[in-house]
Design a protein around this motif. Sequence first.
Motif, PDB file in Angstrom:
ATOM      1  N   UNK A 148     -26.142 -17.837  33.057  1.00 63.58           N
ATOM      2  CA  UNK A 148     -25.487 -16.540  33.220  1.00 63.58           C
ATOM      3  C   UNK A 148     -25.731 -15.980  34.623  1.00 63.58           C
ATOM      4  N   UNK A 149     -25.008 -14.882  34.940  1.00 59.25           N
ATOM      5  CA  UNK A 149     -25.235 -14.225  36.224  1.00 59.25           C
ATOM      6  C   UNK A 149     -26.578 -13.482  36.249  1.00 59.25           C
ATOM      7  N   UNK A 150     -26.873 -12.881  35.125  1.00 58.95           N
ATOM      8  CA  UNK A 150     -28.095 -12.068  35.063  1.00 58.95           C
ATOM      9  C   UNK A 150     -28.599 -12.019  33.629  1.00 58.95           C
ATOM     10  N   UNK A 151     -29.921 -11.962  33.499  1.00 55.13           N
ATOM     11  CA  UNK A 151     -30.545 -11.851  32.177  1.00 55.13           C
ATOM     12  C   UNK A 151     -31.408 -10.583  32.170  1.00 55.13           C
ATOM     13  N   UNK A 152     -31.235  -9.779  31.133  1.00 56.37           N
ATOM     14  CA  UNK A 152     -32.027  -8.556  30.976  1.00 56.37           C
ATOM     15  C   UNK A 152     -32.836  -8.660  29.681  1.00 56.37           C
ATOM     16  N   UNK A 153     -34.129  -8.582  29.805  1.00 60.61           N
ATOM     17  CA  UNK A 153     -35.020  -8.654  28.643  1.00 60.61           C
ATOM     18  C   UNK A 153     -35.837  -7.356  28.622  1.00 60.61           C
ATOM     19  N   UNK A 154     -35.666  -6.578  27.567  1.00 67.94           N
ATOM     20  CA  UNK A 154     -36.365  -5.286  27.474  1.00 67.94           C
ATOM     21  C   UNK A 154     -36.979  -5.137  26.085  1.00 67.94           C
ATOM     22  N   UNK A 155     -38.034  -4.379  26.022  1.00 67.34           N
ATOM     23  CA  UNK A 155     -38.696  -4.091  24.748  1.00 67.34           C
ATOM     24  C   UNK A 155     -39.344  -2.717  24.828  1.00 67.34           C
ATOM     25  N   UNK A 156     -39.617  -2.141  23.671  1.00 73.50           N
ATOM     26  CA  UNK A 156     -40.178  -0.787  23.654  1.00 73.50           C
ATOM     27  C   UNK A 156     -40.867  -0.543  22.318  1.00 73.50           C
ATOM     28  N   UNK A 157     -41.889   0.331  22.361  1.00 71.28           N
ATOM     29  CA  UNK A 157     -42.550   0.841  21.164  1.00 71.28           C
ATOM     30  C   UNK A 157     -41.810   2.103  20.726  1.00 71.28           C
ATOM     31  N   UNK A 158     -41.409   2.145  19.472  1.00 72.99           N
ATOM     32  CA  UNK A 158     -40.630   3.264  18.966  1.00 72.99           C
ATOM     33  C   UNK A 158     -41.530   4.326  18.336  1.00 72.99           C
ATOM     34  N   UNK A 159     -41.087   5.604  18.364  1.00 67.08           N
ATOM     35  CA  UNK A 159     -41.919   6.684  17.812  1.00 67.08           C
ATOM     36  C   UNK A 159     -42.234   6.537  16.328  1.00 67.08           C
ATOM     37  N   UNK A 160     -41.367   5.836  15.581  1.00 65.76           N
ATOM     38  CA  UNK A 160     -41.581   5.702  14.136  1.00 65.76           C
ATOM     39  C   UNK A 160     -42.522   4.561  13.777  1.00 65.76           C
ATOM     40  N   UNK A 161     -43.213   3.986  14.802  1.00 65.01           N
ATOM     41  CA  UNK A 161     -44.116   2.878  14.531  1.00 65.01           C
ATOM     42  C   UNK A 161     -43.447   1.530  14.575  1.00 65.01           C
ATOM     43  N   UNK A 162     -42.220   1.493  15.092  1.00 68.61           N
ATOM     44  CA  UNK A 162     -41.487   0.236  15.175  1.00 68.61           C
ATOM     45  C   UNK A 162     -41.541  -0.363  16.569  1.00 68.61           C
ATOM     46  N   UNK A 163     -40.969  -1.549  16.697  1.00 71.04           N
ATOM     47  CA  UNK A 163     -40.918  -2.276  17.954  1.00 71.04           C
ATOM     48  C   UNK A 163     -39.513  -2.848  18.100  1.00 71.04           C
TER      49      UNK A 163
END
Length: 446
Positions: free
Chosen positions: A368-383
């Motif tokens: 691909x031209x570009x790859x975006x990999x993101x992650x975050x901790x959610x306020x409800x205790x999720x990921x």
Amino acid sequence: MTVAACASVSAGLVTYLFRMRYRAGGLMGTSALLCIFVLAIAVGAISRLLPGATAGGILLLLEAVTAIVAFVVGIAIWPMIPRLVGQPTRQEANEANALLMEGQAANRRLIDQLSDLNRDLESRVAGRTAELETVQHRFEMALDGSDISILELDARLVFTWVYNPPRPLTQADVLGRQPADLLPPVEAAELIAIVRRVLAGGAPERFEISFTLGGRQRWFEGFIEPVIVNGSVTGVLTAAIDVSRYKEHEREMRDILRELTHRSKNLLAVVQGIARQSAEGCPEAAGFLAPFGGRLLALSAAHELLVQNGWRGILLDEVVTRAWADVGGTSTIRVDLDGPRVLLGPDVAQNVMLGAHELVMAAAKQPPDRVSISWAMLPDGGFRLEWRMFGTEAVEISDFGQRLLRTVLPVVLDGEVTALDISEAGFAYGVRGRIGPQLQLAQRSA
């Protein structure tokens, strides 16, 4: 008879004066005046008894002197009247004596009460002393032979008290010295900086220090607390725990894990070699060997990272970065990573490494031209994890990868897949999970 009476009174007054000569108080002055007065009367009476022939002028002179003395005594007695009036009567003296006896009795009772209180206080002090001796004995029993050393430093950074110093040091080696006298320059400066912060701020701090003692490397961990007297910080109390054996054991375990990793990689290489040898003469098995070898390499990489981190887990960005590094033909692909420091437990890390490997392999086939990999901790205790590839409309993921991404990862993350599709914008894979022991926000020291 008058002369005899005067003589008797004078003798009595003289006797009184003689016996009271060394005693304070009494009626000494009044008695002396009365004695003189009585003697004057006696002399006057005697002068009148003398024969007329011998009397003449001498008698007249004697009577005049007697009269003058009596007159002077009569005048001098009046200033003594207030004192005479102030003298207590027998009844008043008896009452005063009774009050004095009552006061003495009250004093004796008070002395008895004070004696009882003193005995009670001595008993309590003896009890508290015994308790303190018991506590001290327990304290000494707990520390003797242990790896815990207690040291006290004053505001001048001088050791003023030490108990159970680290062997081979003795109390004589430590007392009156400063950290710079016992530690290497770098470690001494680090410890002194912590002590000064505690002295200035009054807040306890922990420390970890390592230096050579007794011919071998020693590690110490502990805490430094302020010593507060009358509201002012006068020094610090340090508890140092010798953790050398634990550090040595940890080092041995790292060596064992490194050896285990080496042998595991050798074992995986053997498995890969067996698979390659087994596929000879089977043209249909050629398409199996390449992806199988890549997956073995991904497992080996995950195992190696776990060993490096003491099997505590792997940071998510390390997993993704290693997955891209182990697949060839991806160096020209721009990869953007965005997310907090998330620590994956050993079980999750191995499966995420396999999933990342499958996605990277798909990107290597159709870059691909570009790859975006993101992650975050959610306020409800999720990921939340999102993997997007832009600038490609053909992303091919193997059946193994499909099952891994759809089924295995949601289970180990305790969540669900939110996206696994291709569109005009590109490829998107999303998965949600739950924060827990196998997935948590990493501390900065991780």
